[in-house]
Design an enzyme around this catalytic site. Structure first.
Site, PDB file in Angstrom:
ATOM      1  CG  ASN A  14       2.067   2.372  -5.929  1.00 36.71           C
ATOM      2  OD1 ASN A  14       1.340   2.497  -4.942  1.00 36.71           O
ATOM      3  ND2 ASN A  14       2.374   1.191  -6.433  1.00 36.71           N
ATOM      4  CD  GLU A  73      -1.063  -5.259  -5.101  1.00 36.14           C
ATOM      5  OE1 GLU A  73      -0.455  -5.678  -4.111  1.00 36.14           O
ATOM      6  OE2 GLU A  73      -1.652  -4.158  -5.117  1.00 36.14           O
ATOM      7  CG  ASP A 132      -5.415  -2.165  -0.427  1.00 37.37           C
ATOM      8  OD1 ASP A 132      -5.544  -2.479  -1.618  1.00 37.37           O
ATOM      9  OD2 ASP A 132      -4.340  -2.337   0.196  1.00 37.37           O
ATOM     10  CE1 TYR A 137       0.738  -1.832  -7.860  1.00 33.05           C
ATOM     11  CE2 TYR A 137       1.891  -3.897  -8.288  1.00 33.05           C
ATOM     12  CZ  TYR A 137       1.373  -2.973  -7.401  1.00 33.05           C
ATOM     13  OH  TYR A 137       1.500  -3.178  -6.045  1.00 33.05           O
ATOM     14  CG  ASP A 186      -1.588   1.406  -7.882  1.00 35.68           C
ATOM     15  OD1 ASP A 186      -1.155   2.557  -7.639  1.00 35.68           O
ATOM     16  OD2 ASP A 186      -1.611   0.497  -7.035  1.00 35.68           O
TER      17      ASP A 186
END
Length: 260
Positions: free
Chosen positions: A149, A34, A247, A106, A147
């Protein structure tokens, strides 16, 4: 060797946080996600001054992935995940570093579900599964890092009942992640912490980090030739509590030759 992953949530806006963490933990290889930066604005010089060579695959305002290496120059072997020539998202980069093949990814968020975004996520997962099988066939040390997700199980999320319909936790996504592992990959963090609640992401709202109301979505998948080298796996909680931070927290594993 210390291998880390960190969704920085904007590499230029969070650059002071990134540089401070790199100085404190001194990982040898870092996968960033990101970036939210076009290629020409990637902070290459600042990272070089911190001791890191980098390769990256950027995109204006969204997505973006990079691999950093300390004391070695990453050699790019791929930018972009195969399987969809029309996919314009910058979500995958791959490089060789000191004999290891590192794939930094990602994976799409996919919310809301169902929706075209969720369909795109599942298709991306299918492409990843297909390519991951090809990587395993090479019989070289490979790590798929980043990541994803994807929340693999109830143990990986605070209050799982609240996430049942979320694109990160729907059965289709958990099944896709499980099918990926079934190819022969080792989930490094869960392998070393089989029964612990380990989180890598906490929303900014409602003091989620302070309450430890998080998710585990940042993963290291290690090939069978690399998994025996796994020594430690930790979430680096400190940076998540810093001002103007991501985050996500960095996650780091240590790898080294297996003991006799």
């Amino acid at each position: 060797m210390k291998l880390a992953t960190y969704n920085v949530n904007g590499v230029n806006g969070r650059l002071p946080v990134l540089l401070q963490w790199l100085e404190e933990d001194a990982p040898d290889i870092v996968c960033l996600q990101e970036l939210k930066s076009p290629d020409e604005r990637f902070p290459r010089r600042e990272l070089q001054r911190a001791g890191y060579q980098a390769v990256w695959h950027g995109q204006k305002s969204w997505n973006g992935v990079a691999i950093l290496a300390r004391g070695a120059a990453p050699i790019v072997t791929r930018r972009g995940l195969p399987g969809d020539p029309d996919d314009t998202h910058s979500r995958y980069i791959e490089a060789v570093i000191d004999g290891f093949l590192i794939g930094c990814l990602y994976l799409p968020n996919g919310n809301p579900a169902p929706s075209p975004k969720f369909d795109y996520k599942l298709h991306w997962f299918e492409r990843l599964q297909s390519y991951a099988a090809e990587l395993l066939s090479l019989d070289v040390p490979v790590a798929l890092v980043g990541d994803f997700n994807a929340i693999p199980a109830d143990l990986d999320v605070y209050a799982p009942e609240r996430w049942r319909d979320d694109a990160l936790f729907r059965p289709e996504v958990r099944n896709a992640y499980a099918n990926l592992l079934a190819q022969g990959w080792t989930d490094a963090v869960r392998n070393l912490h089989p029964h612990e609640r380990v989180y890598t992401f906490w929303k900014y709202c409602r003091n989620a980090f302070e309450r430890d109301a998080g998710l585990r979505i940042d993963h290291f998948l290690l090939s069978p030739t690399l998994a025996p080298w796994l020594k430690t796996a930790t979430v680096r909680l400190g940076p998540r509590g810093w001002d103007h931070t991501s985050d996500h927290a960095p996650v780091m594993i240590e790898i080294g030759p297996p003991s006799d």
